[in-house]
Enzyme design. Structure first.
Site, PDB file in Angstrom:
ATOM      1  N   TRP A 132      55.368  67.508  90.169  1.00 43.77           N
ATOM      2  CA  TRP A 132      55.440  66.165  90.695  1.00 43.77           C
ATOM      3  C   TRP A 132      54.390  65.228  90.468  1.00 43.77           C
ATOM      4  O   TRP A 132      53.279  65.847  90.550  1.00 43.77           O
ATOM      5  CB  TRP A 132      55.366  66.498  92.449  1.00 43.77           C
ATOM      6  CG  TRP A 132      55.375  65.315  93.187  1.00 43.77           C
ATOM      7  CD1 TRP A 132      56.367  64.421  93.094  1.00 43.77           C
ATOM      8  CD2 TRP A 132      54.377  65.084  94.110  1.00 43.77           C
ATOM      9  NE1 TRP A 132      56.031  63.528  94.283  1.00 43.77           N
ATOM     10  CE2 TRP A 132      54.986  63.913  95.075  1.00 43.77           C
ATOM     11  CE3 TRP A 132      53.521  65.797  94.656  1.00 43.77           C
ATOM     12  CZ2 TRP A 132      54.339  63.372  95.993  1.00 43.77           C
ATOM     13  CZ3 TRP A 132      52.715  65.174  95.873  1.00 43.77           C
ATOM     14  CH2 TRP A 132      53.331  64.179  96.510  1.00 43.77           C
ATOM     15  N   ASP A 213      51.309  73.982  97.226  1.00 43.57           N
ATOM     16  CA  ASP A 213      52.220  72.752  98.078  1.00 43.57           C
ATOM     17  C   ASP A 213      53.436  73.214  98.155  1.00 43.57           C
ATOM     18  O   ASP A 213      54.279  73.267  97.079  1.00 43.57           O
ATOM     19  CB  ASP A 213      52.194  71.535  96.763  1.00 43.57           C
ATOM     20  CG  ASP A 213      52.706  70.298  97.345  1.00 43.57           C
ATOM     21  OD1 ASP A 213      53.019  70.380  98.636  1.00 43.57           O
ATOM     22  OD2 ASP A 213      53.064  69.396  96.708  1.00 43.57           O
ATOM     23  N   LYS A 247      61.672  67.043 104.233  1.00 45.99           N
ATOM     24  CA  LYS A 247      62.800  67.656 104.021  1.00 45.99           C
ATOM     25  C   LYS A 247      63.640  68.236 104.996  1.00 45.99           C
ATOM     26  O   LYS A 247      64.687  68.523 105.493  1.00 45.99           O
ATOM     27  CB  LYS A 247      62.943  68.301 102.692  1.00 45.99           C
ATOM     28  CG  LYS A 247      63.039  67.433 101.686  1.00 45.99           C
ATOM     29  CD  LYS A 247      61.746  66.677 100.954  1.00 45.99           C
ATOM     30  CE  LYS A 247      61.784  65.704  99.981  1.00 45.99           C
ATOM     31  NZ  LYS A 247      60.623  64.898  99.821  1.00 45.99           N
TER      32      LYS A 247
END
Length: 399
Positions: A132, A213, A247
């Site tokens: 990311w 993460d 999410k």
């Protein structure tokens, strides 16, 4: 007017993913398909409001909304700890975990970078290749130099495990290593349990600082299983863990995340918590109240927590079903296109291996939007758009 103070400021090229999403919105074609941005949508293409979250909204009501403390809502923080580490984890029993509520997972990684920049400055930060993009940006903003360790084996669409281990072993002792423990973004390929153990051995032996993460807990195998890597590592060594509820609770706009730091003992955890609060104060002062109340309500009530877990299971199952359906449709169109990767990868994303030019072709010719790297958000697939995506994918693969 005097000479401009800001005449030298360069124009912002735009975030590659968010800008692509803007392009999708502006596309007039009715049958366009958005598989770029990492957002879960249901079979009708809508962002769902989970039943557990709707019930939580009804419970929190519309009372006054004062500032939360710098470290966030107490029930939220407790919920984060139990979700990430498990209610019976020895680190929690020893009270050696410092946890704060953050502004999304991005805020969690950002505060982690700021905290590390103050207390262990000058370290090299290693992130996976690919990763990311904000992993680079957030740590660079904090003053670190970032580099990469191999992760993606393009030829085999799998983890370049040997390259990863070699890079971690070669890195200077005490380096900061960012790891996505489950549902790797953008590849959708995760380490096996045996590989996790081997990586843990290297991290501990080299004295590296692990920053996990975990933005997609529950979308891999299950809410509990997806945290296994983090939980095992936290029994061996200190680490930092960023998590997100965007999410898995479908709370994108509420910006709900958490940062936990596993410390040596309770005294160290108390001091670390104080420094995390200071980092928050110097950044955004305090996290959002409404998001804090919602998450605390869902995670703090046994009935809502069980309902939420079932809803996450349903989201994960639907994504898995869409992977299988897309693979079947592609195979029906062409036996010459390899789609095994769709079934071996997991989570919200798949790394298709398509070149940037092929991705551009899909977007311009068919209105099918993928990220330029070839990353596809499978959460945007549904039974209605899969046939169109399959046809576009086959055409691009055979071009």
């Amino acid at each position: 007017m005097a000479e401009s103070l800001f005449g030298h400021v360069e124009p912002f090229a735009g975030d590659p993913i968010l800008s692509l999403n803007d392009s999708f919105k502006a596309d007039p074609r009715a049958e366009k398909v958005n598989l770029s941005i990492g957002v879960y949508t249901d079979e009708k293409g809508r962002i769902p409001v989970l039943g557990s979250v709707r019930a939580a909204y009804e419970r929190i009501g519309f009372a006054e909304r004062p500032y939360l403390p710098m470290d966030g809502h107490a029930g939220y923080r407790e919920g984060v700890q139990k979700l990430v580490f498990g209610a019976n984890h020895p680190a929690l029993a020893a009270r050696c975990v410092a946890t704060i509520q953050t502004i999304g997972g991005t805020g969690a990684v950002g505060i982690a970078a700021d905290f590390l920049a103050k207390h262990v400055p000058g370290r090299t930060v290693l992130v996976s290749d690919p990763t990311w993009e904000n992993h680079h940006g957030l740590f660079q903003r904090a003053g670190f130099k970032t580099t990469t360790y191999p992760y993606w084996d393009r030829a085999n669409r799998s983890v370049d495990f040997a390259g990863m281990v070699e890079a971690l072993e070669s890195a200077e002792a005490g380096s900061i290593v960012v790891i996505q423990p489950v549902c790797h973004n953008p590849t959708g390929v995760d380490l096996s349990e045996e590989q996790q153990a081997a990586v843990s051995d290297v991290l501990v032996a080299k004295g590296h600082i692990a920053v996990f993460d975990m933005a997609y807990q529950g979308f891999g195998t299950g809410v509990e299983a997806d945290a296994a890597f983090v939980r095992r590592y936290a029994e061996r060594a200190s680490c930092l863990v960023a998590n997100s509820f965007s999410k898995n609770l479908s709370l994108y706009g509420e910006r709900c995340g958490g940062l936990s730091v596993v410390c040596r003992d309770a005294d160290e955890a108390e001091r670390v918590l104080g420094q995390l609060k200071l980092a928050v104060r110097r950044s955004y002062s305090s996290p959002p109240m409404t998001g804090g109340l919602l998450v605390a309500a869902v995670l703090g009530d046994d009935e809502l927590r069980a309902q939420w877990t079932r809803e996450v299971d349903e989201m994960r199952t639907r994504m898995d079903a869409m992977r299988k359906l897309l693979a079947e449709r592609i195979r029906a169109l062409s036996n010459g296109v390899d789609v095994d990767f769709l079934l071996s990868q997991r989570g919200m994303f798949s790394f298709t291996g398509l070149s940037e030019q092929r991705v551009r072709d899909m977007r311009e010719k068919d209105g099918v939007y993928l990220v330029g790297s070839g990353r596809m958000c499978v959460a945007g697939l549904n039974e209605e758009n899969v046939p169109k995506v399959a046809e576009s994918f086959v055409a691009a693969s055979q071009a």
